[in-house]
Design an enzyme around this catalytic site. Structure first.
Site, mmCIF file in Angstrom:
data_model
loop_
_atom_site.group_PDB
_atom_site.id
_atom_site.type_symbol
_atom_site.label_atom_id
_atom_site.label_comp_id
_atom_site.label_asym_id
_atom_site.label_seq_id
_atom_site.Cartn_x
_atom_site.Cartn_y
_atom_site.Cartn_z
ATOM 1 N N HIS A 50 63.347 69.929 71.305
ATOM 2 C CA HIS A 50 62.484 71.069 71.631
ATOM 3 C C HIS A 50 63.227 72.395 71.648
ATOM 4 O O HIS A 50 62.625 73.434 71.366
ATOM 5 C CB HIS A 50 61.760 70.816 72.960
ATOM 6 C CG HIS A 50 60.716 69.758 72.842
ATOM 7 N ND1 HIS A 50 59.459 70.006 72.354
ATOM 8 C CD2 HIS A 50 60.758 68.431 73.110
ATOM 9 C CE1 HIS A 50 58.758 68.903 72.335
ATOM 10 N NE2 HIS A 50 59.527 67.912 72.788
ATOM 11 N N ASN A 78 60.476 69.066 66.258
ATOM 12 C CA ASN A 78 60.729 68.687 67.643
ATOM 13 C C ASN A 78 61.212 67.242 67.759
ATOM 14 O O ASN A 78 62.127 66.943 68.529
ATOM 15 C CB ASN A 78 59.474 68.877 68.496
ATOM 16 C CG ASN A 78 59.238 70.325 68.865
ATOM 17 O OD1 ASN A 78 60.162 71.130 68.917
ATOM 18 N ND2 ASN A 78 57.993 70.660 69.117
ATOM 19 N N GLU A 108 52.280 75.601 67.812
ATOM 20 C CA GLU A 108 52.903 76.216 66.639
ATOM 21 C C GLU A 108 51.896 77.030 65.832
ATOM 22 O O GLU A 108 52.093 77.289 64.653
ATOM 23 C CB GLU A 108 53.547 75.146 65.757
ATOM 24 C CG GLU A 108 52.596 74.259 65.011
ATOM 25 C CD GLU A 108 52.055 73.078 65.803
ATOM 26 O OE1 GLU A 108 51.385 72.239 65.195
ATOM 27 O OE2 GLU A 108 52.289 72.984 67.020
ATOM 28 N N ASP A 158 49.709 78.249 60.893
ATOM 29 C CA ASP A 158 50.171 77.009 61.506
ATOM 30 C C ASP A 158 51.406 76.520 60.756
ATOM 31 O O ASP A 158 51.379 76.384 59.529
ATOM 32 C CB ASP A 158 49.069 75.946 61.444
ATOM 33 C CG ASP A 158 49.459 74.676 62.172
ATOM 34 O OD1 ASP A 158 49.409 74.663 63.413
ATOM 35 O OD2 ASP A 158 49.811 73.690 61.494
ATOM 36 N N ASP A 192 61.849 75.511 69.723
ATOM 37 C CA ASP A 192 61.646 76.827 70.340
ATOM 38 C C ASP A 192 62.318 77.927 69.520
ATOM 39 O O ASP A 192 61.764 79.019 69.348
ATOM 40 C CB ASP A 192 62.188 76.843 71.761
ATOM 41 C CG ASP A 192 61.320 76.063 72.739
ATOM 42 O OD1 ASP A 192 60.210 75.642 72.361
ATOM 43 O OD2 ASP A 192 61.770 75.883 73.891
#
Length: 157
Positions: free
Chosen positions: A51, A46, A81, A38, A55
């Site tokens: 975003h 973000n 994530e 994680d 990404d």
């Protein structure tokens, strides 16, 4: 069977891989383990950078993971994530060494726009009584231990 953003297996394919490994493990008494990864404080990426940058971070993470894993292992995007690595023919000691190698590679990587990031890891080795749900739950519990202990670390169940 793949996640469009990362190119890693998707959740459905991960479920299939786990089912196959469980059968193989029981039939041939072959060890396997898994790691849940994680990204620490990913929401902040973000929120601060948008975003599209988030990404790009996810895609870079997938690349780093591919570089640090054996061909025999399977990588999947678990959700958001989170990622899962299935470590075939590997007990806990080898799995922890793999997770630590990956943790170090992520922490040393300069991600475009955001710089350095870390990740937390939860590892578990399959036991005879495990099914996919219990194995994932044990790895997830170890991941929560890593988060509670300060993040950017590897824990096992």
């Amino acid at each position: 069977v793949t996640d469009r953003l990362t190119g890693l297996f998707n959740r459905r394919k991960l479920d299939q891989v786990l089912d196959e490994e469980l059968v193989r493990s029981r039939r041939y008494a072959i060890n396997f383990s898994l790691i849940i990864i994680d990204i620490d404080h990913f929401k902040r990426v973000n929120d601060v950078h948008g975003h599209a940058v988030g990404d790009a971070v996810l895609a870079d993470m997938a690349h780093i993971m591919r570089e640090c894993t054996r061909e025999a292992d399977s990588l999947a995007r678990y959700g958001g994530e989170e990622f899962v690595m299935v470590c075939r023919h590997q007990g806990l000691a080898g799995t922890l060494a793999t997770a630590e190698k990956l943790r170090e590679a992520i922490a040393a990587h300069d991600f475009p726009v955001v710089g350095r990031l870390t990740a937390s890891f939860g590892a578990a080795t399959c036991h005879e009584q495990d099914d996919a749900v219990s194995l994932l739950a044990r790895a997830d519990a170890a991941l929560y231990q890593a988060k509670a202990a300060g993040r950017n670390r590897v824990e096992s169940s």
